[in-house]
Design an enzyme around this catalytic site. Sequence first.
Site, PDB file in Angstrom:
ATOM      1  N   HIS A 159      -3.343   6.561   3.349  1.00 49.01           N
ATOM      2  CA  HIS A 159      -2.251   5.777   3.937  1.00 49.01           C
ATOM      3  C   HIS A 159      -0.937   6.552   3.913  1.00 49.01           C
ATOM      4  O   HIS A 159       0.095   6.048   3.457  1.00 49.01           O
ATOM      5  CB  HIS A 159      -2.104   4.444   3.212  1.00 49.01           C
ATOM      6  CG  HIS A 159      -1.712   3.328   4.144  1.00 49.01           C
ATOM      7  ND1 HIS A 159      -1.912   2.006   3.832  1.00 49.01           N
ATOM      8  CD2 HIS A 159      -1.135   3.327   5.367  1.00 49.01           C
ATOM      9  CE1 HIS A 159      -1.480   1.245   4.813  1.00 49.01           C
ATOM     10  NE2 HIS A 159      -1.000   2.031   5.761  1.00 49.01           N
ATOM     11  N   CYS A 183       0.799  -1.229   0.000  1.00 54.69           N
ATOM     12  CA  CYS A 183       0.000   0.000   0.000  1.00 54.69           C
ATOM     13  C   CYS A 183       0.830   1.276   0.000  1.00 54.69           C
ATOM     14  O   CYS A 183       0.588   2.186  -0.799  1.00 54.69           O
ATOM     15  CB  CYS A 183      -0.925   0.002   1.213  1.00 54.69           C
ATOM     16  SG  CYS A 183      -2.057  -1.403   1.291  1.00 54.69           S
TER      17      CYS A 183
END
Length: 493
Positions: A107, A56
Site C-alpha cells: 500500500h 492502512c
Amino acid sequence: MLSTEARPNLLLITVDQMRYDCMSIEGHPIVDTPNLDELARTGIRFERAYSATPSCVPARAAIFTGLSQVSHGRVGYDVSVPWRYDTTLPGELARAGYHTQCVGKMHVNPTRSLLGFHNVRLHDGYTLYNRNRTRITAANHFDHADDYLPWLRERAGAEQDMLDLGLDCNASTVARPWTLPESLHPTNWVVTESIDFLRRRDTTKPFFLWMSFVRPHPPLDPPQAYWDMYAQEAMPARPIGDWADTNDPGLEGLNPVTGKGLVPKRRLDRALAGYYGLITHLDHQIGRYMQALREYGVLNNTIIMFTSDHGDMLGDHHLYRKALPYEGSAHVPFILNDPGNQLGLARGTKLQEVIEMRDIMPTLLDAAGLTIPDGIDGESILGLARGEKKDWRHYLHGEHAYGMQSNQWITDGRHKYIWYSQTGEEQLFDLLHDPTELHNAIGDEAYQEEASRLRTLLIQELNGREEGYSDGERLYAGCKPKLSLQHLLDRTN
C-alpha cells in the site's frame, strides 16, 4: 554486532483490520485462533499495542520507517503522496546482509516501489486508487499493480476479478462465502508464495520476510468451511456507550460501506460471521506456514512478530471501519515469539506498556543485532520482553484526519482522552474499569484531574502544528485538518 551468519531470520506477520480482542486466548466468546493462541502462549503478548494513526497508509508508514505520524508526515489516509524515505526497515536489513522479501500488501506509492526489499510479490487487495479506470493507461493498468490477480486468472479463468462476489472492498457490514476453491483465496496465496520463498531464498543469508495479509479487511469472504463455523452462532450484542448516537434518521446503517448507523441485526450478524471466519482462516494458514518453517529447518532460528495495522469498530457504538480513536479501531493484537529462545524473552508473559507500530522497526533491527538509526521515534521492545526494568514511554499521541470526525487522542494505557478537532467535543475513558468505552467520564468530578492532565499533554503535542490546533496554552477547534503534513509534501515534490 552479530556476524551475518549468527543473525536470526525475521518473520513479520501483519494482518489488516484485525481488532485486538479477536483471539480466543483473549477470552473472545466466538472466534477461535489456535495457532495465534500458541504463539501468544509461548511468546510475549503486548496487551496495550496501538496504531497511532489507524488506517492502512499511515500505519504502514510507521512500520516501514520507525517514525511517529508527525515525523513521517502521514496523519490521514492519502494514497496519492509518493513514499520517499531514506531509511526503511527492509532497506536497513538488506544493507546488513539479509535477504528481504515481502508477500502481500504494501500500500505504497508508486505501487511497485521496493522500499528496500529485494523482491515483492504484491497484493494490496482492491485499491480504489489503482482501479480508477478514468486514469488508467496502457502503462498504468491495474493488472500491473498486482501479482495475485494474474496468478488467479491462470488457475481459475481469465474472467476472474476482485469484484466477482459483489462485495465492496470497504463493505464492513456485508458478507458471503468465497466461491472458488479455498486454495485460490488471497489468504492462501500469501502463504503459498511465502512457502515458495523458503525454497528459493539465498540460504547463505538470514532472511527477513514480511508476510502481509489483506484479510480480515473487507471484502468479508471466508471460504465456505470457515463461513460455516460461525454462520449459525448467536453473536453477542455489540457494546453501545452512553455517548453513542442511537438515532439514524438518514438510514445510513443500510449503506453497505457506511462508517456508522443502525445496521439490521441479521446483516450485522452475518458480517461478524464473515469477519470471524476470515480470522480463523488466517490463523489456520499461519499454522500452515509454521509447519513449513519446521520442514525447512528454520523455525528455531526465526524471530516471529504478529500484529495488525489497525482494527475495525464492527458495530461498537454503532460505528464501523477504522480511523477512529476507540479501542476497536486503534487497539491491535501484538505478539513476539522466539521459538529457539535466542533472545532470552520472558516467555508466556503479558505486558501492559503502551507500544505502537513505530516500535516494529527498531525491535527487529535490535533482534538482528543491528544499530538502530538516528532519528527513529520508535523503541525496541526487547528490553520489555526480557523482563528488564526500563523507563518506557508514558503515553501515546494518536490522531487521524477524517473530515468532521477528525480526531486527536492521548492514552497511557489506563485512560484515554479524545478531542474531536472540528467540533471540540471531548471524551475520557477509564480503560481499566471500562475497557469497551461505555461511559464518557469527561464530565465526572472524579476524573477532572485526569482529564486536565491528558488534555495538557495533547496541547503540548499539538503546539505549533501547521493546522493551528494549539498555541501551547489551549486547543482550537475548527482548524482545517490535513491528510499529509507539509514537510512530507515538500519532500515528495
